[in-house]
Design a protein around this motif. Structure first.
Motif, PDB file in Angstrom:
ATOM      1  N   ALA A  98      21.994 -16.313  30.498  1.00 37.79           N
ATOM      2  CA  ALA A  98      22.543 -16.748  29.214  1.00 37.79           C
ATOM      3  C   ALA A  98      23.350 -18.047  29.318  1.00 37.79           C
ATOM      4  O   ALA A  98      23.144 -18.960  28.500  1.00 37.79           O
ATOM      5  N   PRO A  99      24.278 -18.213  30.264  1.00 40.71           N
ATOM      6  CA  PRO A  99      25.009 -19.497  30.331  1.00 40.71           C
ATOM      7  C   PRO A  99      24.105 -20.683  30.608  1.00 40.71           C
ATOM      8  O   PRO A  99      24.363 -21.792  30.103  1.00 40.71           O
ATOM      9  N   ILE A 101      20.967 -21.020  29.601  1.00 39.89           N
ATOM     10  CA  ILE A 101      20.261 -21.340  28.359  1.00 39.89           C
ATOM     11  C   ILE A 101      21.168 -22.111  27.406  1.00 39.89           C
ATOM     12  O   ILE A 101      20.703 -22.965  26.635  1.00 39.89           O
ATOM     13  N   SER A 102      22.455 -21.846  27.435  1.00 42.99           N
ATOM     14  CA  SER A 102      23.380 -22.563  26.560  1.00 42.99           C
ATOM     15  C   SER A 102      23.652 -23.981  27.037  1.00 42.99           C
ATOM     16  O   SER A 102      23.771 -24.902  26.223  1.00 42.99           O
ATOM     17  N   GLY A 147      20.755 -23.549  22.036  1.00 41.81           N
ATOM     18  CA  GLY A 147      21.914 -22.967  22.698  1.00 41.81           C
ATOM     19  C   GLY A 147      22.351 -21.642  22.118  1.00 41.81           C
ATOM     20  O   GLY A 147      22.988 -20.840  22.808  1.00 41.81           O
ATOM     21  N   TYR A 149      20.591 -19.128  21.517  1.00 41.14           N
ATOM     22  CA  TYR A 149      19.943 -18.036  22.248  1.00 41.14           C
ATOM     23  C   TYR A 149      20.830 -17.587  23.408  1.00 41.14           C
ATOM     24  O   TYR A 149      20.917 -16.388  23.712  1.00 41.14           O
ATOM     25  N   GLY A 150      21.456 -18.540  24.082  1.00 46.20           N
ATOM     26  CA  GLY A 150      22.347 -18.177  25.174  1.00 46.20           C
ATOM     27  C   GLY A 150      23.530 -17.353  24.699  1.00 46.20           C
ATOM     28  O   GLY A 150      23.940 -16.397  25.369  1.00 46.20           O
ATOM     29  N   ALA A 154      24.127 -13.564  25.795  1.00 44.93           N
ATOM     30  CA  ALA A 154      25.380 -13.262  26.493  1.00 44.93           C
ATOM     31  C   ALA A 154      26.083 -12.081  25.849  1.00 44.93           C
ATOM     32  O   ALA A 154      26.596 -11.191  26.546  1.00 44.93           O
ATOM     33  N   HIS A 247      31.716 -14.436  25.124  1.00 40.38           N
ATOM     34  CA  HIS A 247      31.988 -14.654  26.549  1.00 40.38           C
ATOM     35  C   HIS A 247      33.197 -13.840  27.040  1.00 40.38           C
ATOM     36  O   HIS A 247      33.849 -14.217  28.021  1.00 40.38           O
ATOM     37  N   LYS A 254      30.303 -19.093  35.328  1.00 42.19           N
ATOM     38  CA  LYS A 254      29.506 -18.759  34.138  1.00 42.19           C
ATOM     39  C   LYS A 254      30.323 -19.004  32.869  1.00 42.19           C
ATOM     40  O   LYS A 254      29.787 -19.489  31.869  1.00 42.19           O
TER      41      LYS A 254
END
Length: 446
Positions: A98-99, A101-102, A147, A149-150, A154, A247, A254
Protein backbone atom coordinates in the motif's frame (compact mmCIF):
# COMPACT_ATOMS: atom_id res chain seq x y z
CA UNK A 1 -8.19 27.38 -35.12
CA UNK A 2 -5.87 30.31 -35.75
CA UNK A 3 -4.32 30.38 -32.25
CA UNK A 4 -3.72 26.64 -32.39
CA UNK A 5 -2.09 26.80 -35.83
CA UNK A 6 0.23 29.53 -34.64
CA UNK A 7 1.48 27.19 -31.92
CA UNK A 8 2.31 24.29 -34.23
CA UNK A 9 5.91 25.29 -35.11
CA UNK A 10 6.84 25.70 -31.45
CA UNK A 11 5.14 22.39 -30.54
CA UNK A 12 6.96 20.64 -33.38
CA UNK A 13 10.27 22.15 -32.24
CA UNK A 14 9.75 20.94 -28.67
CA UNK A 15 8.82 17.45 -29.84
CA UNK A 16 11.90 17.29 -32.08
CA UNK A 17 14.21 18.41 -29.28
CA UNK A 18 12.77 15.87 -26.85
CA UNK A 19 13.07 13.09 -29.42
CA UNK A 20 16.75 13.95 -29.99
CA UNK A 21 17.72 13.88 -26.31
CA UNK A 22 20.66 11.50 -25.77
CA UNK A 23 20.37 8.75 -23.18
CA UNK A 24 22.57 10.51 -20.61
CA UNK A 25 20.36 13.61 -20.76
CA UNK A 26 17.19 11.54 -20.33
CA UNK A 27 18.75 9.88 -17.29
CA UNK A 28 19.66 13.25 -15.80
CA UNK A 29 16.11 14.53 -16.30
CA UNK A 30 14.66 11.35 -14.80
CA UNK A 31 16.83 11.54 -11.69
CA UNK A 32 16.01 15.23 -11.19
CA UNK A 33 12.25 14.54 -11.59
CA UNK A 34 12.44 11.73 -9.01
CA UNK A 35 14.41 13.89 -6.57
CA UNK A 36 12.20 16.98 -6.79
CA UNK A 37 9.48 15.37 -4.67
CA UNK A 38 11.62 14.09 -1.75
CA UNK A 39 13.74 17.25 -1.60
CA UNK A 40 10.72 19.55 -1.59
CA UNK A 41 9.04 17.29 0.99
CA UNK A 42 11.95 17.75 3.41
CA UNK A 43 11.79 21.50 2.89
CA UNK A 44 7.99 21.76 3.01
CA UNK A 45 7.62 19.92 6.31
CA UNK A 46 9.93 22.24 8.22
CA UNK A 47 8.56 25.29 6.33
CA UNK A 48 5.02 24.32 7.27
CA UNK A 49 5.91 23.77 10.93
CA UNK A 50 7.73 27.10 11.11
CA UNK A 51 4.96 29.00 9.28
CA UNK A 52 2.13 27.50 11.36
CA UNK A 53 4.16 28.17 14.50
CA UNK A 54 4.51 31.79 13.43
CA UNK A 55 0.74 32.01 12.88
CA UNK A 56 0.13 30.53 16.35
CA UNK A 57 2.74 32.75 18.07
CA UNK A 58 5.21 29.97 18.88
CA UNK A 59 8.70 29.21 17.53
CA UNK A 60 8.11 25.84 15.88
CA UNK A 61 11.18 23.58 15.34
CA UNK A 62 14.22 25.33 16.82
CA UNK A 63 16.62 22.64 18.02
CA UNK A 64 18.18 20.85 15.05
CA UNK A 65 20.40 22.94 12.82
CA UNK A 66 20.44 26.74 12.36
CA UNK A 67 17.03 28.00 13.42
CA UNK A 68 15.70 24.44 13.49
CA UNK A 69 15.67 24.14 9.69
CA UNK A 70 17.41 20.74 9.71
CA UNK A 71 14.64 19.09 11.72
CA UNK A 72 13.07 17.43 8.65
CA UNK A 73 16.44 16.08 7.58
CA UNK A 74 16.92 14.56 11.03
CA UNK A 75 13.45 12.98 10.81
CA UNK A 76 14.23 11.60 7.35
CA UNK A 77 17.37 9.93 8.74
CA UNK A 78 15.60 8.66 11.87
CA UNK A 79 12.49 7.07 10.32
CA UNK A 80 14.20 4.25 8.36
CA UNK A 81 15.85 3.01 11.58
CA UNK A 82 12.72 2.97 13.73
CA UNK A 83 11.12 -0.34 14.66
CA UNK A 84 8.55 -1.72 12.23
CA UNK A 85 5.40 -2.83 14.06
CA UNK A 86 3.03 -5.04 12.07
CA UNK A 87 -0.41 -5.96 13.49
CA UNK A 88 -1.12 -9.68 13.85
CA UNK A 89 -4.40 -9.28 11.93
CA UNK A 90 -2.78 -7.45 8.97
CA UNK A 91 -2.61 -8.87 5.46
CA UNK A 92 1.18 -8.61 5.20
CA UNK A 93 1.53 -8.51 1.41
CA UNK A 94 -1.04 -5.77 0.88
CA UNK A 95 0.16 -4.03 4.04
CA UNK A 96 3.65 -3.66 2.55
CA UNK A 97 2.38 -2.83 -0.96
CA UNK A 98 0.00 0.00 0.00
CA UNK A 99 2.66 2.68 0.78
CA UNK A 100 4.45 1.88 -2.48
CA UNK A 101 1.24 2.33 -4.48
CA UNK A 102 0.74 5.73 -2.85
CA UNK A 103 4.28 7.05 -3.31
CA UNK A 104 5.44 5.79 -6.72
CA UNK A 105 2.72 7.36 -8.96
CA UNK A 106 3.21 10.66 -7.14
CA UNK A 107 6.90 10.69 -8.11
CA UNK A 108 6.13 9.99 -11.79
CA UNK A 109 3.50 12.69 -12.45
CA UNK A 110 6.01 15.56 -12.69
CA UNK A 111 7.45 14.03 -15.88
CA UNK A 112 4.77 15.72 -18.03
CA UNK A 113 5.12 19.20 -16.46
CA UNK A 114 7.00 21.80 -18.59
CA UNK A 115 9.36 23.66 -16.25
CA UNK A 116 10.82 26.01 -18.83
CA UNK A 117 11.61 26.78 -22.49
CA UNK A 118 14.48 25.57 -24.65
CA UNK A 119 17.81 25.58 -22.77
CA UNK A 120 21.31 24.18 -23.21
CA UNK A 121 22.55 21.45 -20.82
CA UNK A 122 26.24 20.62 -21.23
CA UNK A 123 26.09 21.94 -24.78
CA UNK A 124 22.98 19.87 -25.69
CA UNK A 125 19.91 21.88 -26.70
CA UNK A 126 16.80 20.53 -25.00
CA UNK A 127 13.53 21.41 -23.24
CA UNK A 128 12.99 21.49 -19.46
CA UNK A 129 10.48 18.65 -19.65
CA UNK A 130 10.89 14.88 -19.62
CA UNK A 131 7.99 13.90 -21.90
CA UNK A 132 5.50 15.98 -23.88
CA UNK A 133 2.47 13.78 -24.50
CA UNK A 134 -0.63 14.75 -26.50
CA UNK A 135 -2.68 13.67 -23.46
CA UNK A 136 -0.32 14.97 -20.77
CA UNK A 137 -3.22 16.41 -18.75
CA UNK A 138 -4.82 12.97 -18.45
CA UNK A 139 -1.51 11.38 -17.45
CA UNK A 140 -1.06 13.83 -14.57
CA UNK A 141 -4.66 13.33 -13.46
CA UNK A 142 -4.22 9.55 -13.53
CA UNK A 143 -0.99 9.65 -11.51
CA UNK A 144 -2.48 11.92 -8.87
CA UNK A 145 -5.59 9.76 -8.48
CA UNK A 146 -3.96 6.32 -8.41
CA UNK A 147 -2.57 7.09 -4.96
CA UNK A 148 -6.03 6.60 -3.44
CA UNK A 149 -5.68 2.86 -4.06
CA UNK A 150 -2.78 2.84 -1.63
CA UNK A 151 -4.85 4.60 1.03
CA UNK A 152 -7.79 2.23 0.65
CA UNK A 153 -5.56 -0.86 0.69
CA UNK A 154 -3.67 0.46 3.73
CA UNK A 155 -6.92 0.89 5.64
CA UNK A 156 -8.23 -2.54 4.65
CA UNK A 157 -5.01 -4.51 5.15
CA UNK A 158 -4.31 -3.15 8.65
CA UNK A 159 -7.09 -5.29 10.13
CA UNK A 160 -8.28 -2.48 12.39
CA UNK A 161 -11.56 -0.52 12.34
CA UNK A 162 -10.10 3.00 12.45
CA UNK A 163 -7.81 2.55 9.42
CA UNK A 164 -10.68 0.91 7.53
CA UNK A 165 -12.95 3.89 8.17
CA UNK A 166 -10.16 6.24 7.08
CA UNK A 167 -9.64 4.27 3.87
CA UNK A 168 -13.36 4.35 3.05
CA UNK A 169 -13.49 8.07 3.69
CA UNK A 170 -10.49 8.59 1.46
CA UNK A 171 -12.10 6.67 -1.41
CA UNK A 172 -15.32 8.69 -1.20
CA UNK A 173 -13.43 11.97 -0.85
CA UNK A 174 -11.01 11.48 -3.73
CA UNK A 175 -13.73 10.24 -6.09
CA UNK A 176 -15.91 13.26 -5.28
CA UNK A 177 -13.22 15.88 -5.71
CA UNK A 178 -11.56 14.10 -8.63
CA UNK A 179 -14.76 14.71 -10.59
CA UNK A 180 -14.78 18.40 -9.68
CA UNK A 181 -11.10 18.72 -10.57
CA UNK A 182 -11.54 16.98 -13.92
CA UNK A 183 -14.49 19.20 -14.83
CA UNK A 184 -12.52 22.34 -13.94
CA UNK A 185 -9.82 21.29 -16.41
CA UNK A 186 -12.37 20.84 -19.22
CA UNK A 187 -12.65 24.61 -19.60
CA UNK A 188 -8.89 24.94 -20.04
CA UNK A 189 -8.84 22.16 -22.65
CA UNK A 190 -11.70 23.75 -24.59
CA UNK A 191 -10.08 27.16 -24.54
CA UNK A 192 -6.55 25.94 -25.35
CA UNK A 193 -7.66 23.35 -27.93
CA UNK A 194 -5.17 20.77 -26.66
CA UNK A 195 -4.47 18.38 -23.80
CA UNK A 196 -0.70 18.81 -24.12
CA UNK A 197 0.72 20.66 -21.12
CA UNK A 198 3.29 22.51 -23.21
CA UNK A 199 0.66 23.74 -25.69
CA UNK A 200 -1.58 24.84 -22.82
CA UNK A 201 1.30 27.02 -21.57
CA UNK A 202 1.83 28.43 -25.07
CA UNK A 203 -1.89 29.20 -25.45
CA UNK A 204 -1.73 31.51 -22.41
CA UNK A 205 0.41 34.02 -24.28
CA UNK A 206 -2.63 36.27 -24.72
CA UNK A 207 -3.75 35.98 -21.10
CA UNK A 208 -3.50 33.62 -18.18
CA UNK A 209 -6.47 31.36 -17.56
CA UNK A 210 -6.76 32.13 -13.86
CA UNK A 211 -8.75 35.27 -14.71
CA UNK A 212 -10.10 34.25 -18.12
CA UNK A 213 -11.51 31.08 -16.56
CA UNK A 214 -11.91 32.29 -12.98
CA UNK A 215 -14.63 29.79 -11.90
CA UNK A 216 -12.51 26.90 -13.18
CA UNK A 217 -9.50 28.22 -11.27
CA UNK A 218 -11.40 28.64 -7.99
CA UNK A 219 -12.96 25.18 -8.27
CA UNK A 220 -9.57 23.65 -9.06
CA UNK A 221 -8.01 25.28 -6.00
CA UNK A 222 -10.73 23.88 -3.73
CA UNK A 223 -10.57 20.47 -5.40
CA UNK A 224 -6.81 20.17 -5.12
CA UNK A 225 -7.01 20.68 -1.34
CA UNK A 226 -9.64 17.95 -1.07
CA UNK A 227 -7.72 15.71 -3.47
CA UNK A 228 -4.58 15.81 -1.32
CA UNK A 229 -6.42 15.22 2.00
CA UNK A 230 -5.13 18.47 3.45
CA UNK A 231 -6.75 20.63 6.14
CA UNK A 232 -9.56 21.61 6.33
CA UNK A 233 -10.38 18.53 4.23
CA UNK A 234 -8.11 16.04 6.05
CA UNK A 235 -11.03 13.82 7.05
CA UNK A 236 -9.46 10.43 6.14
CA UNK A 237 -6.83 10.94 8.86
CA UNK A 238 -8.90 12.98 11.31
CA UNK A 239 -7.21 12.29 14.64
CA UNK A 240 -10.19 13.60 16.62
CA UNK A 241 -12.36 10.64 15.62
CA UNK A 242 -10.13 8.22 13.68
CA UNK A 243 -6.89 8.35 15.74
CA UNK A 244 -4.77 8.65 12.59
CA UNK A 245 -6.97 7.29 9.83
CA UNK A 246 -5.64 4.91 7.21
CA UNK A 247 -2.02 4.97 8.48
CA UNK A 248 -2.83 4.38 12.17
CA UNK A 249 -1.10 0.97 12.16
CA UNK A 250 1.94 2.09 10.15
CA UNK A 251 5.36 3.00 11.50
CA UNK A 252 8.95 3.47 10.41
CA UNK A 253 9.66 3.82 6.68
CA UNK A 254 6.18 2.76 5.57
CA UNK A 255 4.68 5.68 7.49
CA UNK A 256 7.31 7.95 5.94
CA UNK A 257 6.22 6.84 2.45
CA UNK A 258 2.65 7.95 3.17
CA UNK A 259 4.02 11.26 4.38
CA UNK A 260 6.12 11.54 1.23
CA UNK A 261 3.14 10.76 -1.01
CA UNK A 262 1.04 13.48 0.64
CA UNK A 263 3.59 16.23 0.17
CA UNK A 264 4.61 15.14 -3.34
CA UNK A 265 0.92 15.23 -4.31
CA UNK A 266 0.82 18.80 -3.01
CA UNK A 267 3.73 19.64 -5.31
CA UNK A 268 2.04 17.90 -8.27
CA UNK A 269 -1.33 19.66 -7.99
CA UNK A 270 0.41 23.02 -7.42
CA UNK A 271 2.67 22.54 -10.45
CA UNK A 272 -0.38 21.44 -12.45
CA UNK A 273 -2.29 24.57 -11.39
CA UNK A 274 0.70 26.70 -12.39
CA UNK A 275 0.75 25.05 -15.82
CA UNK A 276 -3.00 25.25 -16.42
CA UNK A 277 -3.93 28.64 -15.00
CA UNK A 278 -0.85 30.72 -14.14
CA UNK A 279 0.97 30.72 -17.46
CA UNK A 280 3.42 27.95 -16.55
CA UNK A 281 6.99 29.20 -16.76
CA UNK A 282 6.08 32.51 -18.44
CA UNK A 283 6.75 35.86 -16.80
CA UNK A 284 3.60 38.04 -16.64
CA UNK A 285 2.93 40.92 -19.04
CA UNK A 286 5.79 40.17 -21.45
CA UNK A 287 5.99 38.19 -24.68
CA UNK A 288 7.56 34.78 -25.18
CA UNK A 289 10.52 36.35 -27.01
CA UNK A 290 11.34 38.68 -24.11
CA UNK A 291 14.63 38.23 -22.24
CA UNK A 292 12.73 37.31 -19.05
CA UNK A 293 11.27 34.27 -20.84
CA UNK A 294 14.55 32.99 -22.23
CA UNK A 295 17.14 30.58 -20.86
CA UNK A 296 16.97 29.43 -17.24
CA UNK A 297 15.09 32.43 -15.85
CA UNK A 298 11.62 30.92 -16.54
CA UNK A 299 12.48 28.08 -14.15
CA UNK A 300 12.68 30.73 -11.42
CA UNK A 301 9.22 32.12 -12.31
CA UNK A 302 7.73 28.63 -12.32
CA UNK A 303 9.24 27.91 -8.89
CA UNK A 304 7.92 31.19 -7.47
CA UNK A 305 4.37 30.42 -8.62
CA UNK A 306 4.69 26.88 -7.26
CA UNK A 307 5.74 28.08 -3.81
CA UNK A 308 2.91 30.63 -3.67
CA UNK A 309 0.39 27.83 -4.16
CA UNK A 310 2.20 25.58 -1.67
CA UNK A 311 2.04 28.35 0.91
CA UNK A 312 -1.72 28.38 0.34
CA UNK A 313 -1.88 24.83 1.73
CA UNK A 314 0.03 25.93 4.83
CA UNK A 315 -2.12 29.03 5.25
CA UNK A 316 -5.31 26.99 5.13
CA UNK A 317 -4.01 24.54 7.71
CA UNK A 318 -3.19 27.31 10.14
CA UNK A 319 -6.46 29.20 9.54
CA UNK A 320 -9.52 26.99 8.96
CA UNK A 321 -10.98 24.31 11.25
CA UNK A 322 -11.78 20.87 9.89
CA UNK A 323 -15.15 20.52 8.17
CA UNK A 324 -17.73 17.94 9.14
CA UNK A 325 -17.92 15.08 6.69
CA UNK A 326 -21.47 15.88 5.54
CA UNK A 327 -20.47 19.52 4.90
CA UNK A 328 -17.46 18.39 2.95
CA UNK A 329 -19.42 16.03 0.67
CA UNK A 330 -22.20 18.58 0.21
CA UNK A 331 -19.64 21.12 -1.01
CA UNK A 332 -18.27 18.69 -3.57
CA UNK A 333 -21.49 17.24 -4.98
CA UNK A 334 -23.99 20.08 -4.55
CA UNK A 335 -21.79 23.12 -5.24
CA UNK A 336 -18.58 22.36 -7.16
CA UNK A 337 -19.92 19.81 -9.65
CA UNK A 338 -23.14 21.72 -10.64
CA UNK A 339 -21.26 25.04 -10.94
CA UNK A 340 -18.64 23.32 -13.07
CA UNK A 341 -21.25 21.89 -15.43
CA UNK A 342 -22.95 25.26 -15.85
CA UNK A 343 -19.60 26.95 -16.48
CA UNK A 344 -18.68 24.39 -19.16
CA UNK A 345 -21.97 25.12 -20.93
CA UNK A 346 -21.14 28.85 -20.81
CA UNK A 347 -17.69 28.24 -22.33
CA UNK A 348 -19.06 26.03 -25.10
CA UNK A 349 -21.78 28.59 -25.88
CA UNK A 350 -19.28 31.43 -26.05
CA UNK A 351 -16.91 29.56 -28.33
CA UNK A 352 -19.58 28.11 -30.59
CA UNK A 353 -22.05 30.98 -30.94
CA UNK A 354 -21.20 34.33 -29.40
CA UNK A 355 -17.76 34.60 -30.94
CA UNK A 356 -19.24 34.38 -34.45
CA UNK A 357 -21.60 37.31 -33.85
CA UNK A 358 -18.82 39.84 -33.24
CA UNK A 359 -18.95 42.57 -30.65
CA UNK A 360 -17.22 41.62 -27.42
CA UNK A 361 -14.12 39.45 -27.52
CA UNK A 362 -14.06 35.93 -26.10
CA UNK A 363 -11.98 36.87 -23.01
CA UNK A 364 -14.34 39.72 -22.17
CA UNK A 365 -17.38 37.46 -22.47
CA UNK A 366 -15.80 34.72 -20.37
CA UNK A 367 -14.72 37.15 -17.66
CA UNK A 368 -18.21 38.66 -17.56
CA UNK A 369 -19.86 35.21 -17.48
CA UNK A 370 -17.50 34.07 -14.73
CA UNK A 371 -18.26 37.15 -12.65
CA UNK A 372 -22.01 36.53 -13.01
CA UNK A 373 -21.57 32.87 -12.09
CA UNK A 374 -19.50 33.69 -9.00
CA UNK A 375 -22.10 36.27 -7.96
CA UNK A 376 -24.90 33.70 -8.28
CA UNK A 377 -22.96 31.15 -6.22
CA UNK A 378 -22.27 33.69 -3.46
CA UNK A 379 -25.93 34.75 -3.53
CA UNK A 380 -27.08 31.13 -3.20
CA UNK A 381 -24.78 30.62 -0.21
CA UNK A 382 -26.19 33.72 1.48
CA UNK A 383 -29.79 32.55 1.18
CA UNK A 384 -31.26 31.41 4.52
CA UNK A 385 -31.74 27.71 5.09
CA UNK A 386 -35.16 26.18 4.71
CA UNK A 387 -37.10 26.32 7.96
CA UNK A 388 -38.30 23.09 9.49
CA UNK A 389 -42.11 22.86 9.56
CA UNK A 390 -43.68 23.17 12.99
CA UNK A 391 -45.29 19.71 12.72
CA UNK A 392 -41.87 18.05 12.43
CA UNK A 393 -40.28 20.20 15.12
CA UNK A 394 -38.36 18.31 17.79
CA UNK A 395 -38.13 20.21 21.09
CA UNK A 396 -34.41 20.05 21.76
CA UNK A 397 -32.05 22.64 23.13
CA UNK A 398 -29.30 22.39 20.50
CA UNK A 399 -29.41 23.07 16.78
CA UNK A 400 -30.97 19.80 15.66
CA UNK A 401 -28.99 17.58 18.06
CA UNK A 402 -30.60 15.99 21.17
CA UNK A 403 -28.92 17.61 24.16
CA UNK A 404 -30.04 17.90 27.82
CA UNK A 405 -32.45 20.79 28.57
CA UNK A 406 -31.17 23.87 30.34
CA UNK A 407 -33.44 23.30 33.40
CA UNK A 408 -32.31 19.73 33.94
CA UNK A 409 -32.26 18.81 37.64
CA UNK A 410 -29.32 16.60 38.43
CA UNK A 411 -30.01 14.37 41.48
CA UNK A 412 -27.58 14.41 44.37
CA UNK A 413 -27.27 10.65 44.38
CA UNK A 414 -27.42 8.10 41.61
CA UNK A 415 -29.94 5.21 41.72
CA UNK A 416 -27.07 2.86 42.51
CA UNK A 417 -26.01 4.98 45.51
CA UNK A 418 -29.61 5.11 46.79
CA UNK A 419 -29.98 1.34 46.46
CA UNK A 420 -26.67 0.83 48.28
CA UNK A 421 -27.81 3.02 51.18
CA UNK A 422 -31.08 1.07 51.52
CA UNK A 423 -29.18 -2.22 51.51
CA UNK A 424 -26.84 -0.94 54.24
CA UNK A 425 -29.84 0.23 56.34
CA UNK A 426 -31.51 -3.18 56.07
CA UNK A 427 -28.29 -4.93 56.99
CA UNK A 428 -27.90 -2.68 60.05
CA UNK A 429 -31.39 -3.62 61.28
CA UNK A 430 -30.67 -7.34 60.99
CA UNK A 431 -27.35 -7.05 62.88
CA UNK A 432 -27.69 -8.27 66.57
CA UNK A 433 -27.13 -5.75 69.38
CA UNK A 434 -23.77 -5.84 71.18
CA UNK A 435 -23.85 -7.40 74.74
CA UNK A 436 -22.00 -5.53 77.49
CA UNK A 437 -19.76 -7.41 79.95
CA UNK A 438 -21.10 -5.44 82.93
CA UNK A 439 -17.81 -3.63 83.55
CA UNK A 440 -17.45 -0.17 82.08
CA UNK A 441 -14.17 0.86 80.67
CA UNK A 442 -12.09 2.71 83.20
CA UNK A 443 -13.84 1.21 86.30
CA UNK A 444 -11.38 0.01 88.94
CA UNK A 445 -11.71 -2.98 91.24
CA UNK A 446 -13.47 -2.41 94.59
Amino acid sequence: MTPLLSQMPDAAERAALLADDPLWLVLIKTVVILLIGPILTIFLIVWERKAVGRMQNRPGPNRVGPGGYLQSLADAIKLPFKEQIIPDTADRKVYFLAPVISAVPALIALAAIPFGPVVSIFGEKTVLQLVDLPVGVLVILACSSIGVYGLVLAGWSSGSPYPLLGGLRSAAQVISYEIAMGLSIVGVILYAGSMSTSQIVESQQGGWYFYLLLPSFVIYLISMVGETNRAPFDLPEAESELVGGFHTEYSSMKFAMFFLAEYVNMVIVSAFATTLFLGGWKFPFVGADHALNQGWLPLLWFTAKLFILLFGFIWLRGTLPRLRYDQFMRLGWKVLVPVNLVWIVVIVTVRALLRQEGGLSVPQILIGGGAVLVFLVILSLLLPDKKVPEDDYIPVTGGGFPVPPLDLQVPDKTPRQKALEKAEARAAKRKPAAVSSGREAGDGDV
